[in-house]
Scaffold this active site. Structure first.
Site, mmCIF file in Angstrom:
data_model
loop_
_atom_site.group_PDB
_atom_site.id
_atom_site.type_symbol
_atom_site.label_atom_id
_atom_site.label_comp_id
_atom_site.label_asym_id
_atom_site.label_seq_id
_atom_site.Cartn_x
_atom_site.Cartn_y
_atom_site.Cartn_z
ATOM 1 N N ASP A 194 -1.098 -0.628 -4.626
ATOM 2 C CA ASP A 194 -2.360 -0.053 -5.087
ATOM 3 C C ASP A 194 -2.138 1.313 -5.741
ATOM 4 O OD1 ASP A 194 -1.719 1.126 -2.647
ATOM 5 O OD2 ASP A 194 -3.734 0.974 -1.795
ATOM 6 N N HIS A 195 -1.204 2.093 -5.197
ATOM 7 C CA HIS A 195 -0.912 3.432 -5.731
ATOM 8 C C HIS A 195 0.388 3.919 -5.127
ATOM 9 C CE1 HIS A 195 -2.320 4.622 -1.808
ATOM 10 N NE2 HIS A 195 -3.502 4.064 -2.043
ATOM 11 N N ASP A 223 0.838 -1.201 0.000
ATOM 12 C CA ASP A 223 0.000 0.000 0.000
ATOM 13 C C ASP A 223 0.874 1.251 0.000
ATOM 14 O OD1 ASP A 223 -1.921 2.031 0.560
ATOM 15 O OD2 ASP A 223 -3.175 0.580 1.611
ATOM 16 N N CYS A 228 -7.178 4.377 -2.612
ATOM 17 C CA CYS A 228 -7.152 2.943 -2.365
ATOM 18 C C CYS A 228 -8.344 2.192 -2.960
ATOM 19 C CB CYS A 228 -7.074 2.696 -0.851
ATOM 20 S SG CYS A 228 -6.949 0.966 -0.395
#
Length: 534
Positions: free
Chosen positions: A324-325, A12, A57
């Site tokens: 996720d990013h 994450d 997210c």
């Protein structure tokens, strides 16, 4: 190969320029150590131009696990529901005989049309996507983790999130060289790792699919000992930003909103003040802590990899590592995953294919890849089939050294900045809910940012790689702006929802067209073999 296993690792907020293998490939000396990720990169293919299709997210994970762009799945922000009609990786794996296990979270809000309004899942940021079996829950509200900590004998403070305050009663919340108050043995990364090993040992060598999620290096930016001082702030890269927050915000109204609105408390538990006013020393300390959190995850992955080695499963397992990013980390005077900057969207993708070509081990692949490609890649490797609606494409040919002839020539990503309960830009920007969005089309030369109702941005990446000079209104670039705007429109038209567009009724009854057929006319149509619920 006697079995096929898949380990999908989803961290994450880990941005791509904090991957040592990529840094070395660019001729840069790594400023952090990740020996287990290095091993994965050495045995697999690392994709150097990989982006998430959207942030934050919830939307990002919706794209990752459905293979759909934001414009199609429409879970446009955290807290916005995901339409139950959308197929996803978990459901697709069940269709080919796998029981997809998930550790971590997907930040999915259920469809209110089929869910009672009193459902407690509507009280949280997001819950678990349908189709997966949770074997290590984090949600709701991190209860699974905090319960595990308490069960292991640690006395939680009255405000249990105070475990992420810096150690010491005299500690000041914020960027810190001090460790967290929770020991590494009871950190959230240790929790997820313990859950993973428990699950894998329970499988006892039987084929598995495991989504192994980690919460880090997501904020709060405080690391347990010994990771808190593993790296020196002076060794961290300096932030890339304008000379002041005011100068940064002058580029565009959306950037000004975030420069003015971002709070330190969202990134350092208990801190106060503006996130845009961090000085360079604080940013370097934050980045050193961020690297420490990354190294903690790397050590945890080493435990999982070692178990797969010991049990002879490593060589039967497709390993996919991604995030996720990304995270701004002070670049452009911003924190978090917002807007249109590369720091928020460029993320790692590493694929270790046991069946990949030997000559591709350790390779750096420069082709443009997107998070929507992960679902079709996994299904391709397992012999499954991605649904017609899927926007992504399998990257498995790249593990064999083959670039598909029709591979994309640009990167695409989106961001929706409508009001949610913790961020409300609409009034400040003078926009309506459905006007608060942007899309990006970017290649190696240029980047175009189109807003639904705000001025566009255009950057010449060869001369301005850090994207400070907006050329959208420069007459010398007018033709290029037009060309990239047309590319963006063509991209959206091509990827409009196509769930049922390959079927038709006819005098012969229902017919299906093979989208990949070379024939034209009636020869390209046939009776459908099945009409899937996807």
């Amino acid at each position: 190969m006697t079995r096929k296993n898949v380990l999908l690792i989803v961290v994450d907020q880990w941005r791509a320029d904090f991957v040592p293998h990529l840094l070395r490939a660019r001729g840069q000396q790594p400023f952090l150590k990740t020996p287990n990720l290095d091993r994965l990169c050495a045995e697999g293919v690392t994709f150097a131009n990989h982006v998430t299709a959207c942030v934050p997210c919830g939307p990002a994970r919706a794209s990752l696990l459905t293979g759909l762009y934001l414009m199609n799945h429409r879970a446009v922000q955290n807290t916005v529901p995901l339409d139950q009609r959308h197929f996803n990786l978990g459901k697709a794996l069940r269709a080919i005989g796998y029981d997809p296990a998930l550790i971590g979270y997907t930040t999915t809000t259920p469809d209110p049309r089929s869910t009672a309004k009193q459902d407690p899942r509507f009280l949280v940021l997001g819950d678990l996507m349908d189709g997966f079996r949770s074997v290590g829950a984090f949600e709701p509200n991190m209860d699974g983790y905090f319960g595990w900590v308490a069960q292991n004998g640690f006395e939680l403070p009255p405000n249990r999130e105070d475990i992420w305050l810096p150690e010491g009663e005299d500690a000041v919340p914020g960027a810190t060289e001090r460790p967290a108050r929770i020991p590494k043995e009871l950190s959230d990364s240790s929790f997820f790792t313990e859950r993973a090993l428990t699950y894998l040992k329970g499988r006892a060598g039987r084929p598995f699919f495991l989504h192994l999620g980690y919460y880090r290096p997501h904020p709060p930016f405080v690391a347990p000992a010994p990771y808190h001082d593993m790296y020196r702030p002076q060794d961290m890269p300096a932030p890339i930003r304008a000379e002041s927050p005011e100068a940064e915000g002058a580029q565009h109204p959306l950037i000004k909103y975030y420069v003015d609105a971002i709070s330190r408390g969202s990134f350092f538990h208990g801190a106060e003040g503006s996130g845009a006013t961090l000085d360079e020393a604080e940013i370097r300390q934050m980045r050193a802590t961020y690297c420490g959190l990354i190294s903690e995850i790397d050590d945890c992955l080493g435990q999982v990899f070692a178990y797969l080695d010991e049990t002879g499963q490593w060589d039967d397992t497709l390993v996919v590592f991604t995030s996720d990013h990304g995270e701004q980390l002070g670049d452009h005077h911003l924190l978090g995953k917002i807007g249109f900057h590369d720091e928020s969207f460029r993320i790692p993708l590493v694929i270790k294919d046991p069946q990949g070509a030997a000559g591709r081990r350790g390779a750096i692949e420069e082709a443009f890849t997107e998070s929507v490609d992960v679902m079709p890649t996994i299904l391709d490797w397992l012999g499954g089939e991605a649904p017609r609606a899927c926007d992504g494409h399998s990257v498995m040919p790249f593990t064999q050294g083959i670039r598909p002839a029709d591979w994309r020539t640009e990167l695409h990503y989106e961001y929706d900045f409508r009001d949610v309960h913790y961020s409300e830009p609409e009034k400040v920007l003078g926009l309506g809910m459905d006007e608060s969005s942007l899309c990006v089309i970017q290649d190696e030369n240029y980047k175009y940012v189109h807003f639904a109702a705000l001025p566009p941005l255009f950057f010449d990446l060869r001369n301005d790689p850090n994207q400070f000079i907006n050329l959208a209104d420069d007459p010398a670039y007018a033709a290029l702006v037009r060309d990239y705007a047309q590319k963006a429109l063509s991209w959206r038209l091509t990827h409009a929802d196509r769930t049922l567009t390959h079927f038709r009724s006819s005098p012969r009854g229902l017919e299906e067209r093979n989208p990949n057929a070379t024939e034209t006319g009636d020869q390209s149509w046939s009776a459908p073999s099945r009409v899937a619920a996807q």
